[in-house]
Every structure is written in C-alpha cells, then in structure tokens.
Design an enzyme around this catalytic site. Structure first.
Site, short mmCIF file in Angstrom:
data_model
loop_
_atom_site.label_atom_id
_atom_site.label_comp_id
_atom_site.label_asym_id
_atom_site.label_seq_id
_atom_site.Cartn_x
_atom_site.Cartn_y
_atom_site.Cartn_z
CG HIS A 1 -2.06 1.08 1.47
ND1 HIS A 1 -1.39 2.52 1.75
CD2 HIS A 1 -3.14 1.14 1.21
CE1 HIS A 1 -2.55 2.89 1.87
NE2 HIS A 1 -3.69 2.10 1.32
CG ASP B 1 0.73 -2.73 6.23
OD1 ASP B 1 -0.76 -2.29 6.92
OD2 ASP B 1 0.33 -1.95 4.97
CD GLN C 1 -6.79 -4.81 3.81
OE1 GLN C 1 -7.55 -5.31 4.35
NE2 GLN C 1 -7.07 -3.40 3.61
CE LYS D 1 -7.65 0.05 5.95
NZ LYS D 1 -8.20 0.03 4.58
CB CYS E 1 -3.57 3.30 -1.39
SG CYS E 1 -5.05 4.12 -1.15
C1 LIG Z 1 -2.68 -2.49 3.37
C2 LIG Z 1 -2.48 -1.17 4.25
N1 LIG Z 1 -1.89 -0.65 4.39
C3 LIG Z 1 -2.31 0.85 4.98
C4 LIG Z 1 -3.20 1.68 4.80
C5 LIG Z 1 -3.44 3.30 5.48
O1 LIG Z 1 -4.73 2.38 6.37
P1 LIG Z 1 -5.15 3.95 6.88
O2 LIG Z 1 -5.31 4.67 6.04
O3 LIG Z 1 -6.20 3.36 8.36
O4 LIG Z 1 -4.03 4.90 7.47
C6 LIG Z 1 -4.51 0.63 4.45
C7 LIG Z 1 -5.47 0.88 4.39
O5 LIG Z 1 -5.83 1.79 3.37
C8 LIG Z 1 -4.05 -1.17 3.86
O6 LIG Z 1 -5.15 -1.67 3.71
#
Ligand SMILES: Cc1ncc(COP(=O)(O)O)c(C=O)c1O
Lengths: 158, 416
Positions: free
Chosen positions: B132, B209, B212, B235, B374
C-alpha cells in the site's frame, strides 16, 4: 434496471465507449495536453490541429478510462471541429452545467445541436462521483488550446 | 455485546449483520450489501455504545488531572493499550503506541528511525511489489533524505512474492524490510513468520503492515518475532482516527520523539527538554481518547466472536465467492497462490471497474471498491489501471456473494 442507470448508459454512450471516434495520436498536431483523474487513474491526451483561421480543424485523443470518459472524449472530438477557442469554452461551460444537473440555462446561441448531442452524457448528473469522468477530456482540450499544461479532472493544473 | 454464547447465531453461513445498525438504517429498496471492509469496516453497536457511553459518563482529558474523572478517563485509555497488547500478544503494553492510523504509524516509524542512527546513508530498505502507498512513500522520503537505497521484492505471476529474491535482498547493506501481512488488493497472505525469521537471522529489522490482517487472523507479534507491527483501528470494527504502532521495547527505546508538545515530556525548560520513555514519548498532545475506548470495545467484539468462527466464516464465503465468480462471463480473478484472506480482486474483460461499481451500487445496492487501491506499483505489475475488489467482514453472508454475482450479470447485460 432503473431509469437513471439506463439514462447513464444509453446506447449512444456505450457505442462511443466501445468504438471511440478519432482515437489515436494526431500527426502534425499544433496543440496537445494530458488530462488525468488521480482518483481512478483515467488518462486522456487530446491532440488538435488549429487552422490559421483560428478554428479547430481536427481533434483526436488517446487514453484509457471508463465508458463515460471515453464516450465523452469521443463525442468531444466530433463536436469541437470547426469551433474557435471561445466557442469551445462556451459549449464546455453549458455542457458542464448540465452534467452537474443545472438545467436552467439555454444552449449558447448557434450551438443548440452540439449541446443536444452532448445531452446524452448528462445522465452523469445523477452520479456526482462520475461527473469528473465526463468533463476530464474537456479539461484536457481546454488546456491544449491554452498552454498545454497537464490537468486533472477538477480542471486544476498538475 | 454479541450473543456469542448463542451457538445458532454463530452457526455456519450465518453472519453478524444484526450487530451492525448501518444495515437497518440503510433500507433502499434492496438491502445494503457491504463488500468494502478492506477500505473500512462498519461499526457494531457495541463500539458505537462504548464511545457514546464514554462521552456521556467518563470523559475528561487524560494523564493530566488529579480529579476523579480524569483518572477514570486515563484508566480507560490505558486499558485500551493493555487490550491491544493482549490482542496481538505484545509482551508489554509499553510496546503499544497509539496513532491516528496506520499511515501515521508508518510516517512516525520512518521519520524516527531516520533520526535514530539505526539507519544510515548507504543502507538499503526492502519493500515488496504488493505494498500500500502508506508502506512505500514514507520510506521513499527517508531514502531521499538520508541517501538510502530501496529495493523491491517482485510479485510472481502465480500471485505470490518471490521469496528467493526476498532472501537474496536480505544481504548487506539491507537494514530493514517492510512488508504487508495480507495484501489489501489480492488478499494474498504472506508467509510472514518465515519472512521475519529469514530477516532476523541476518540482523535485518522487520516491519509488518497488519492493516488487512488484524480483523481476519489471530496475530502474535511475540511469536512472529517482528520488530514492528502496524495497523488501523477502523479496519478492525473500531473508530476512525485510531491506529497502532507496536515496537519491540528495546528498539522503541532507541527512537527519538516524533511530534513534540504536551504529554510526552518529563521536564521542559527553555534550554532543554527531557522526554518520556515509550510509548508516551510518541504520543504528543491530546490523543483520540474516545477512539481508543471504541477500539477497546471493537477488540472485545472480535474476541467474543473468536477467530475460529471468523476464519471459518470468511473461508467459506471466499470459496463460495471464487466459485460463483468463475461462472460469470468475462470475469478474470487476480490470482493468489496459496493462502488468501478477506478479499477477491477481479476485472470484467473490456469493462472499466468504475462502470462496474456504478452499476453494482445502483442496480444491486452492492458497495465494492473500484480503483487502484492505493497500490499503484502493484497495478503496474498486474498491467491494470484498476480492479474491482470485494472484501469481507463478519456481517457478510452467502446472500452478499449472490447479490454481487447477480449484479455482475447485470453489468454484462448492459455492456453486452
Ligand atoms: C495494507 C494497508 N496498509 C495501509 C493502509 C493505510 O491505512 P489508513 O488509511 O487507515 O492509515 C491500508 C488502508 O487503506 C491498507 O489496506
């Protein structure tokens, strides 16, 4: 299928989306500009040849995107031919009004037919998130006519 | 609280939809089919109640007042830290830093590591092709600031990471690897335990990370042995504006503060400031107190369902979804080799994902994500501008899969 959806994906839109007119790079283009929707990644590059009489002689486009943005680009390449920059602006202005659901204005004088053709695209007014798809090619066209800067679907420069 | 003791309510194929008021409150002519939990989960009544109860009964600023209410609020906030620690098996609550979300956790970590001396010019950071943007850009900025190298573990055509290349990239000058537990686009579950072990054997720091993962799998950071683990509360059925950075105690202790201000100091004079130890050192200013209370309730909710049920429920829906999607014309599923969790990404040949999502929403009241998720480098690798992603939560059931499938059939009819 509900009426709004039927309105959005009319046959003429699907047809332009599937078989875009004037698709490809334009040899001898005097102007071009790139448009980009950062939200969905749609891109469109508009090429045109401006005649010495100040009228657009030919427009083409390249890019990829949803059915709405491709159809809008395709229809634009037909509508813009023979117009001056000011006339393109006037047509775009009213098209944008209608795409946003503002039906209170008359078509600019002399361009009733053009506006009527573009009305096929104004089904987007029921889908606020899709209005940008319809106006992106026009922003690229306007930028090509102005200074060739890269633009986004908001019409902002990148 | 969910009636977790009622076995029939948790039986096979049943969902927890009734725990989530959003479904009763969105009666269009069709029921809301929410398949975008990968972007954010809906909130159970238990979380909504915990947050409003806190505001109505126990609210005050924390770590400041000597009065009773402030102590009650401080206690609730610190219970949140203990709850998160227990939830991901952190050896100590002091390893849990609260942030606004995973994005802030990544920015905090990259920034602080960059100023800690633990990473220096010439060192290499390794990422993977499925990350991401939140796990890419902060490292890119750090690379540019310090003069680091970035290397990327490729995704293979099979839909798994190239682990041989991963191991090769662990050689010097690599100092840190950061990779996702589960891909937010494809649902690929990475073999994180094996990856951490390989990195640790070479003295390479590991960041995972977990955005998910935490709502879908039990996570045990102590067993994994990772140095850092990051996720967002929203999430995990919790409120927005809550996030977690877990860090191994000895490493967190070596990091300088991130933002500075109130709550994170021991003494301040105009000549100098002494900072609190972790985790307070990283939590400058008034945090999202009610958010943490909501996150505590969200974890309680997830624990009451239990991961045995969650994993089995989602597995069943994923299998059904994969099977059903394959019966639909033009569907191409983005492949995943091995374990998959929580999401299916796919395209319909010749139809743009945004057109698909508009029809699904309008015709079937099905909410899915359409776009690059993203993860533009992954999209480039897949040779796609965008995909449709259907992602799962505990409120989904077989009807959701069928509604999605019927919606897609309608898309095919429109774009025949
Ligand atoms: C794998 C992953 N990493 C990072 C993020 C970033 O999370 P947030 O937008 O809650 O900061 C997300 C969510 O969009 C994600 O799915």
């Amino acid at each position: 299928m509900n009426n709004e959806l039927r309105e959005l994906y009319q046959d003429i839109i699907l047809d332009h989306g599937r078989h875009p007119r004037n698709f490809g790079e334009l040899a001898g283009a005097t102007h071009h500009a790139h448009g980009h929707n950062p939200l969905c990644g749609d891109t469109v590059t508009v090429f045109l040849i401006m005649g010495s009489d100040g009228r657009v002689q030919r427009v083409t486009f390249m890019g990829h995107g949803c059915a709405i943005s491709m159809a809008s680009a395709s229809m634009m390449t037909e509508v813009a031919v023979g117009k001056t920059e000011a006339e393109v602006e006037a047509i775009f202005g009213e098209f944008q009004n209608r795409a946003k659901g503002d039906l209170t204005h008359a078509a600019p004088k002399g361009f009733e037919d053009e506006i009527e053709r573009l009305d096929a695209l104004t089904g987007v007014s029921a889908y606020p998130s899709r209005v940008k798809c319809a106006v992106l090619p026009w922003h690229a066209m306007r930028s090509a006519l102005a200074d060739g800067a890269e633009v986004t679907s908001d019409g902002g420069k990148e | 609280m969910p009636d977790s003791l009622n076995p029939s309510a948790k039986s096979e194929g049943q969902s927890r939809k009734s725990d989530f008021p959003i479904f009763a409150n969105n009666p269009r002519d069709l029921p809301l089919i929410y398949l975008d939990s990968g972007a954010s989960t809906q909130k159970p009544q238990a979380v909504i109640d915990a947050t409003s109860h806190f505001y109505a009964h126990d609210y005050a600023n924390i770590h400041r007042g000597v009065y009773r209410l402030s102590q009650v609020a401080t206690h609730a906030y610190e219970i949140g830290r203990e709850t998160v620690a227990r939830f991901i098996h952190s050896p100590s609550p002091d390893s849990i830093v609260f942030t606004r979300g995973a994005t802030e956790s990544f920015n905090l970590l990259a920034d602080c590591l960059g100023r800690s001396g633990l990473i220096k010019a010439g060192d290499r950071i390794v990422l993977t092709e499925v990350e991401h943007h939140a796990n890419i850009i902060p490292w890119q900025m750090l690379r540019d600031r310090l003069g680091l190298q970035l290397a990327v573990v490729p995704l293979m055509d099979s839909g798994a990471l190239d682990l041989d290349e991963f191991e090769r990239l662990l050689q010097p000058p690599t100092r840190l690897v950061s990779f996702t537990h589960i891909s937010n686009v494809t649902g690929l579950v990475n073999p994180v335990a094996r990856m951490v072990a390989a990195a640790a054997a070479r003295g390479v720091m590991t960041v995972i990370d977990g955005c998910q993962a935490v709502a879908h799998r039990p996570v045990n950071v102590e067993q994994l042995g990772c140095d850092f683990y990051i996720f967002s509360g929203h999430k995990l059925y919790g409120p927005t504006g809550t996030g977690v950075l877990y860090g191994r105690g000895d490493l967190l202790g070596k990091l300088p503060p991130y933002q500075t201000g109130g709550d994170m100091i021991t003494t301040v004079t105009f000549a100098e400031t002494r900072f609190q130890p972790p985790p307070q050192r990283f939590e400058a200013g008034t945090p999202n107190i009610a958010g943490v209370v909501g996150l505590t309730a969200a974890i309680g909710y997830v624990e009451s369902l239990g991961f045995d049920w969650i994993v089995a429920h989602e597995k069943q829906l994923l299998e059904l979804g994969l099977k059903r999607l394959q019966t639909i014309d033009r569907v191409k599923i983005i492949p995943v080799s091995g374990d998959r969790s929580g999401a299916i990404s796919f395209t319909l040949e010749g139809i743009h994902p945004h057109d698909i999502a508009t029809v699904l929403d309008d015709h079937s009241n099905v909410a899915v994500r359409a776009g690059h998720h993203c993860a533009q480098p992954l999209m480039q690798r897949l040779g796609l501008a965008a995909t449709i992603r259907a992602s799962l939560g505990v409120y989904n059931d077989r009807d959701c899969i069928e509604a999605l499938a019927m919606g897609l059939e309608q898309v095919n009819r429109i774009f025949k």
